[in-house]
Design an enzyme around this catalytic site. Sequence first.
Site, PDB file in Angstrom:
ATOM      1  CG  HIS A 193      -7.480   8.764   0.146  1.00 17.62           C
ATOM      2  ND1 HIS A 193      -7.448   7.452  -0.233  1.00 17.62           N
ATOM      3  CD2 HIS A 193      -7.812   9.468  -0.965  1.00 17.62           C
ATOM      4  CE1 HIS A 193      -7.749   7.346  -1.508  1.00 17.62           C
ATOM      5  NE2 HIS A 193      -7.988   8.566  -1.985  1.00 17.62           N
ATOM      6  CG  HIS A 249      -9.699  13.550  -2.444  1.00 16.34           C
ATOM      7  ND1 HIS A 249      -8.700  13.687  -3.379  1.00 16.34           N
ATOM      8  CD2 HIS A 249     -10.055  12.235  -2.473  1.00 16.34           C
ATOM      9  CE1 HIS A 249      -8.469  12.526  -3.954  1.00 16.34           C
ATOM     10  NE2 HIS A 249      -9.281  11.627  -3.422  1.00 16.34           N
ATOM     11  CB  CYS A 286      -0.909  -0.025   1.228  1.00 12.57           C
ATOM     12  SG  CYS A 286      -1.823   1.500   1.451  1.00 12.57           S
ATOM     13  CG  HIS A 307      -4.346   3.777   3.339  1.00 14.51           C
ATOM     14  ND1 HIS A 307      -3.320   3.156   4.035  1.00 14.51           N
ATOM     15  CD2 HIS A 307      -4.795   4.775   4.149  1.00 14.51           C
ATOM     16  CE1 HIS A 307      -3.179   3.762   5.212  1.00 14.51           C
ATOM     17  NE2 HIS A 307      -4.060   4.747   5.296  1.00 14.51           N
ATOM     18  CB  CYS A 346       0.874   1.366   4.408  1.00 15.95           C
ATOM     19  SG  CYS A 346      -0.732   0.932   5.129  1.00 15.95           S
ATOM     20  CG  HIS A 399      -4.255  -0.655   5.157  1.00 14.22           C
ATOM     21  ND1 HIS A 399      -3.853  -0.018   4.000  1.00 14.22           N
ATOM     22  CD2 HIS A 399      -5.209  -1.541   4.770  1.00 14.22           C
ATOM     23  CE1 HIS A 399      -4.535  -0.494   2.975  1.00 14.22           C
ATOM     24  NE2 HIS A 399      -5.366  -1.430   3.414  1.00 14.22           N
ATOM     25  CG  ASN A 439     -16.106   4.887   0.067  1.00 15.16           C
ATOM     26  OD1 ASN A 439     -15.327   4.546   0.942  1.00 15.16           O
ATOM     27  ND2 ASN A 439     -16.713   6.057   0.071  1.00 15.16           N
ATOM     28  N   GLY A 454     -14.227   4.323  -8.438  1.00 14.05           N
ATOM     29  CA  GLY A 454     -13.644   5.664  -8.391  1.00 14.05           C
ATOM     30  C   GLY A 454     -12.494   5.801  -7.406  1.00 14.05           C
TER      31      GLY A 454
HETATM   32  P1  5GP Z   1      -8.683   8.355  -5.093  1.00 10.55           P
HETATM   33  O1  5GP Z   1      -9.144   8.274  -6.515  1.00 10.55           O
HETATM   34  O2  5GP Z   1      -8.199   7.026  -4.578  1.00 10.55           O
HETATM   35  O3  5GP Z   1      -9.704   8.972  -4.203  1.00 10.55           O
HETATM   36  O4  5GP Z   1      -7.478   9.369  -5.105  1.00 10.55           O
HETATM   37  C1  5GP Z   1      -6.144   9.025  -4.859  1.00 10.55           C
HETATM   38  C2  5GP Z   1      -5.341  10.296  -4.859  1.00 10.55           C
HETATM   39  O5  5GP Z   1      -4.038  10.008  -4.393  1.00 10.55           O
HETATM   40  C3  5GP Z   1      -5.183  10.934  -6.250  1.00 10.55           C
HETATM   41  O6  5GP Z   1      -5.737  12.239  -6.211  1.00 10.55           O
HETATM   42  C4  5GP Z   1      -3.669  10.964  -6.478  1.00 10.55           C
HETATM   43  O7  5GP Z   1      -3.227  12.168  -7.057  1.00 10.55           O
HETATM   44  C5  5GP Z   1      -3.099  10.783  -5.086  1.00 10.55           C
HETATM   45  N1  5GP Z   1      -1.852  10.033  -5.063  1.00 10.55           N
HETATM   46  C6  5GP Z   1      -1.601   8.858  -5.688  1.00 10.55           C
HETATM   47  N2  5GP Z   1      -0.347   8.448  -5.417  1.00 10.55           N
HETATM   48  C7  5GP Z   1       0.195   9.379  -4.609  1.00 10.55           C
HETATM   49  C8  5GP Z   1       1.479   9.509  -3.980  1.00 10.55           C
HETATM   50  O8  5GP Z   1       2.378   8.671  -4.125  1.00 10.55           O
HETATM   51  N3  5GP Z   1       1.682  10.610  -3.212  1.00 10.55           N
HETATM   52  C9  5GP Z   1       0.708  11.551  -3.021  1.00 10.55           C
HETATM   53  N4  5GP Z   1       1.016  12.591  -2.243  1.00 10.55           N
HETATM   54  N5  5GP Z   1      -0.509  11.467  -3.582  1.00 10.55           N
HETATM   55  C10 5GP Z   1      -0.760  10.385  -4.369  1.00 10.55           C
HETATM   56 ZN    ZN Z   2      -2.408   1.356   3.612  1.00 16.35          ZN
END
Ligand code: 5GP
Ligand code: ZN
Length: 132
Positions: free
Chosen positions: A98, A100, A4, A96, A7, A46, A88, A91
């Site tokens: 998070h 936004h 991950c 992991h 992680c 995680h 979730n 998309g």
């Molecule tokens: P998701 O579509 O899962 O909600 O969004 C994942 C977000 O993680 C994306 O906006 C992408 O730009 C960000 N992201 C992906 N890999 C990395 C990384 O290695 N470092 C950082 N800081 N952000 C990441």
């Molecule tokens: Zn994780």
Amino acid sequence: MNDCIFCKIIKGELPSKTVYEDDLIKVIMNINPTTNGHLLVLPKEHCVDIFDIDEKIINHSFKVIRDTLYPLLRDKLGCEGLTLSENNLLGQEVHHFHIHVTPRYQNDLVDYQYNKEMLEDLDTVFEKLQNK
Ligand code: 5GP
Ligand code: ZN
């Protein structure tokens, strides 16, 4: 979870631009921001998504967003609003959990595209949602 990326970021095995950290969460800059100051709130433990997370972490995350991150973004970057989102299942790119935190600015043109042709009549959808 060994593979991950979040992680690994939390453990310091991968670099990140960390703007806030405590016992429960780490807040990093999104590597691919939508607006200036686009942050990601990561629980240190995680968990995959909202179906998997301890509600204590959700409560704590929203408190930090409201009381610490928003004032930081407003005072340092001059944002005028905040959009919070969390993907979730469909998309979700990184599995992991998070949140936004997307600062909003006048004329930032942030918008969601969606397929209007998929939309059913409001009453039809409401009827489907009734518990009968
Ligand atoms: P998701 O579509 O899962 O909600 O969004 C994942 C977000 O993680 C994306 O906006 C992408 O730009 C960000 N992201 C992906 N890999 C990395 C990384 O290695 N470092 C950082 N800081 N952000 C990441
Ligand atoms: Zn994780």
